[in-house]
Write a protein that holds these residues in place. Sequence first.
Motif, PDB file in Angstrom:
ATOM      1  N   TRP A   1       0.901  -1.146   0.000  1.00 23.40           N
ATOM      2  CA  TRP A   1       0.000   0.000   0.000  1.00 23.40           C
ATOM      3  C   TRP A   1       0.934   1.187   0.000  1.00 23.40           C
ATOM      4  CZ3 TRP A   1      -5.240  -0.266  -0.375  1.00 23.40           C
ATOM      5  CH2 TRP A   1      -5.997   0.861  -0.071  1.00 23.40           C
ATOM      6  N   PRO A   2       0.536   2.342  -0.507  1.00 24.44           N
ATOM      7  CA  PRO A   2       1.491   3.460  -0.516  1.00 24.44           C
ATOM      8  C   PRO A   2       2.137   3.690   0.861  1.00 24.44           C
ATOM      9  CG  PRO A   2      -0.449   4.025  -1.793  1.00 24.44           C
ATOM     10  CD  PRO A   2      -0.744   2.694  -1.123  1.00 24.44           C
ATOM     11  N   ASN A   3       3.446   3.548   0.898  1.00 24.30           N
ATOM     12  CA  ASN A   3       4.281   3.764   2.091  1.00 24.30           C
ATOM     13  C   ASN A   3       4.081   2.738   3.206  1.00 24.30           C
ATOM     14  OD1 ASN A   3       5.563   5.993   0.909  1.00 24.30           O
ATOM     15  ND2 ASN A   3       3.833   7.287   1.455  1.00 24.30           N
ATOM     16  N   ILE A   4       3.424   1.619   2.905  1.00 25.84           N
ATOM     17  CA  ILE A   4       3.315   0.507   3.852  1.00 25.84           C
ATOM     18  C   ILE A   4       4.001  -0.705   3.234  1.00 25.84           C
ATOM     19  CG2 ILE A   4       1.810  -1.092   5.108  1.00 25.84           C
ATOM     20  CD1 ILE A   4      -0.371   1.029   5.086  1.00 25.84           C
ATOM     21  N   PHE A   5       4.977  -1.215   3.970  1.00 26.31           N
ATOM     22  CA  PHE A   5       5.737  -2.367   3.523  1.00 26.31           C
ATOM     23  C   PHE A   5       5.505  -3.531   4.474  1.00 26.31           C
ATOM     24  CE2 PHE A   5       7.737   1.379   1.945  1.00 26.31           C
ATOM     25  CZ  PHE A   5       8.336   1.049   0.735  1.00 26.31           C
ATOM     26  N   ILE A   6       5.441  -4.736   3.925  1.00 20.98           N
ATOM     27  CA  ILE A   6       5.422  -5.951   4.740  1.00 20.98           C
ATOM     28  C   ILE A   6       6.712  -6.684   4.419  1.00 20.98           C
ATOM     29  CG2 ILE A   6       4.332  -8.194   5.177  1.00 20.98           C
ATOM     30  CD1 ILE A   6       1.636  -6.966   4.513  1.00 20.98           C
ATOM     31  N   GLY A   7       7.375  -7.158   5.470  1.00 17.66           N
ATOM     32  CA  GLY A   7       8.619  -7.860   5.253  1.00 17.66           C
ATOM     33  C   GLY A   7       8.886  -8.925   6.289  1.00 17.66           C
ATOM     34  N   ASN A   8      10.037  -9.589   6.113  1.00 24.60           N
ATOM     35  CA  ASN A   8      10.416 -10.626   7.067  1.00 24.60           C
ATOM     36  C   ASN A   8      11.415 -10.069   8.072  1.00 24.60           C
ATOM     37  OD1 ASN A   8      12.965 -10.638   5.832  1.00 24.60           O
ATOM     38  ND2 ASN A   8      12.536 -12.467   4.620  1.00 24.60           N
ATOM     39  N   VAL A   9      11.806 -10.915   9.016  1.00 17.86           N
ATOM     40  CA  VAL A   9      12.677 -10.465  10.097  1.00 17.86           C
ATOM     41  C   VAL A   9      14.079 -10.112   9.591  1.00 17.86           C
ATOM     42  CG1 VAL A   9      13.459 -12.773  10.828  1.00 17.86           C
ATOM     43  CG2 VAL A   9      13.280 -10.919  12.507  1.00 17.86           C
ATOM     44  N   ALA A  10      14.556 -10.780   8.538  1.00 20.04           N
ATOM     45  CA  ALA A  10      15.904 -10.488   8.029  1.00 20.04           C
ATOM     46  C   ALA A  10      16.003  -9.047   7.533  1.00 20.04           C
ATOM     47  CB  ALA A  10      16.269 -11.468   6.910  1.00 20.04           C
ATOM     48  N   VAL A  11      15.030  -8.612   6.756  1.00 18.90           N
ATOM     49  CA  VAL A  11      15.058  -7.234   6.258  1.00 18.90           C
ATOM     50  C   VAL A  11      14.808  -6.246   7.400  1.00 18.90           C
ATOM     51  CG1 VAL A  11      12.638  -6.934   5.531  1.00 18.90           C
ATOM     52  CG2 VAL A  11      14.456  -5.792   4.270  1.00 18.90           C
ATOM     53  N   ALA A  12      13.988  -6.633   8.365  1.00 18.87           N
ATOM     54  CA  ALA A  12      13.695  -5.746   9.499  1.00 18.87           C
ATOM     55  C   ALA A  12      14.933  -5.474  10.335  1.00 18.87           C
ATOM     56  CB  ALA A  12      12.598  -6.361  10.369  1.00 18.87           C
ATOM     57  N   GLN A  13      15.862  -6.426  10.352  1.00 17.08           N
ATOM     58  CA  GLN A  13      17.075  -6.263  11.154  1.00 17.08           C
ATOM     59  C   GLN A  13      18.224  -5.653  10.359  1.00 17.08           C
ATOM     60  OE1 GLN A  13      17.624 -10.138  12.947  1.00 17.08           O
ATOM     61  NE2 GLN A  13      15.901  -9.823  14.313  1.00 17.08           N
ATOM     62  N   ASN A  14      17.967  -5.314   9.089  1.00 11.65           N
ATOM     63  CA  ASN A  14      18.986  -4.681   8.240  1.00 11.65           C
ATOM     64  C   ASN A  14      18.678  -3.184   8.171  1.00 11.65           C
ATOM     65  OD1 ASN A  14      20.599  -3.705   6.165  1.00 11.65           O
ATOM     66  ND2 ASN A  14      20.473  -5.619   5.010  1.00 11.65           N
ATOM     67  N   LYS A  15      19.195  -2.458   9.162  1.00 13.93           N
ATOM     68  CA  LYS A  15      18.883  -1.031   9.265  1.00 13.93           C
ATOM     69  C   LYS A  15      19.350  -0.237   8.039  1.00 13.93           C
ATOM     70  CE  LYS A  15      20.483  -1.055  13.596  1.00 13.93           C
ATOM     71  NZ  LYS A  15      20.866  -0.639  14.951  1.00 13.93           N
ATOM     72  N   THR A  16      20.442  -0.658   7.421  1.00 13.43           N
ATOM     73  CA  THR A  16      20.939   0.034   6.222  1.00 13.43           C
ATOM     74  C   THR A  16      19.906  -0.048   5.098  1.00 13.43           C
ATOM     75  OG1 THR A  16      23.188  -0.552   6.874  1.00 13.43           O
ATOM     76  CG2 THR A  16      22.881   0.179   4.606  1.00 13.43           C
ATOM     77  N   SER A  17      19.366  -1.248   4.875  1.00 12.73           N
ATOM     78  CA  SER A  17      18.335  -1.419   3.832  1.00 12.73           C
ATOM     79  C   SER A  17      17.088  -0.594   4.149  1.00 12.73           C
ATOM     80  CB  SER A  17      17.914  -2.888   3.710  1.00 12.73           C
ATOM     81  OG  SER A  17      18.957  -3.636   3.162  1.00 12.73           O
ATOM     82  N   LEU A  18      16.692  -0.583   5.410  1.00  9.70           N
ATOM     83  CA  LEU A  18      15.501   0.179   5.800  1.00  9.70           C
ATOM     84  C   LEU A  18      15.702   1.670   5.554  1.00  9.70           C
ATOM     85  CD1 LEU A  18      14.469  -1.614   9.131  1.00  9.70           C
ATOM     86  CD2 LEU A  18      13.628  -2.031   6.805  1.00  9.70           C
ATOM     87  N   LEU A  19      16.889   2.165   5.878  1.00 10.40           N
ATOM     88  CA  LEU A  19      17.178   3.581   5.640  1.00 10.40           C
ATOM     89  C   LEU A  19      17.164   3.902   4.151  1.00 10.40           C
ATOM     90  CD1 LEU A  19      19.941   4.154   8.345  1.00 10.40           C
ATOM     91  CD2 LEU A  19      17.659   5.211   8.288  1.00 10.40           C
ATOM     92  N   LYS A  20      17.707   2.995   3.315  1.00  7.30           N
ATOM     93  CA  LYS A  20      17.694   3.193   1.864  1.00  7.30           C
ATOM     94  C   LYS A  20      16.268   3.245   1.323  1.00  7.30           C
ATOM     95  CE  LYS A  20      22.141   1.181   0.604  1.00  7.30           C
ATOM     96  NZ  LYS A  20      22.801  -0.052   0.163  1.00  7.30           N
ATOM     97  N   LEU A  21      15.380   2.444   1.905  1.00  8.97           N
ATOM     98  CA  LEU A  21      13.971   2.430   1.482  1.00  8.97           C
ATOM     99  C   LEU A  21      13.198   3.636   2.018  1.00  8.97           C
ATOM    100  CD1 LEU A  21      13.169  -1.350   2.008  1.00  8.97           C
ATOM    101  CD2 LEU A  21      13.076  -0.141  -0.176  1.00  8.97           C
TER     102      LEU A  21
END
Length: 185
Positions: free
Chosen positions: A35-55
């Motif tokens: 949904w616009p600006n709502i992401f669903i993900g798994n625990v691996a991506v949730a624990q990758n702060k660098t990826s989250l910041l890039k998104l």
Amino acid sequence: MSTLKDKGKEYLTVKDMQKVLDSCKLQLNQIDEVWPNIFIGNVAVAQNKTSLLKLGITHVLNAAHSKRGSIGNQSFYGNDFVYFGIPADDSTHFDLDVYFQPAADFINKALKSPGGKVLVHCIMGMSRSSTLVLAYLMIYHELPLKKALQKLIQKRAIYPNRNFLALLLDLDLQMTRTKKTCHIL
């Protein structure tokens, strides 16, 4: 679609919802914008702060807070993200519905904040997290459950467990009754 009938009214069943979910042909990814600006993900991506910041993620809702393998709390995320944890079990007896409103409120507040983007995750990003996003869509966008499911499966492979589907069907029924009551008044 097979439905239960009660006093001339038709009600969707868990089996009906599972058929909608079974129609999804997507592969399960680590993260998807559902949904616009709502992401669903798994625990691996949730624990990758660098990826989250890039998104551009600003808020994290962990639907598996304090569960084995799901590290996450405000100190883990620091000042980069606003964190909210829900200690949900992906089981046939967990009452996730007590968290529908708090989770929906958190997502709504996140989206209203400047540049707000929210990640909702659990371990795999299929059951607990998707259930909370569905509840948000039902509460804040007044989408019937079937329509909310159809929207999400266009963006991500999700599969809330039978218990969670039943809880969402109860929410759907409550919201339908509330709408009818409001129209009568």
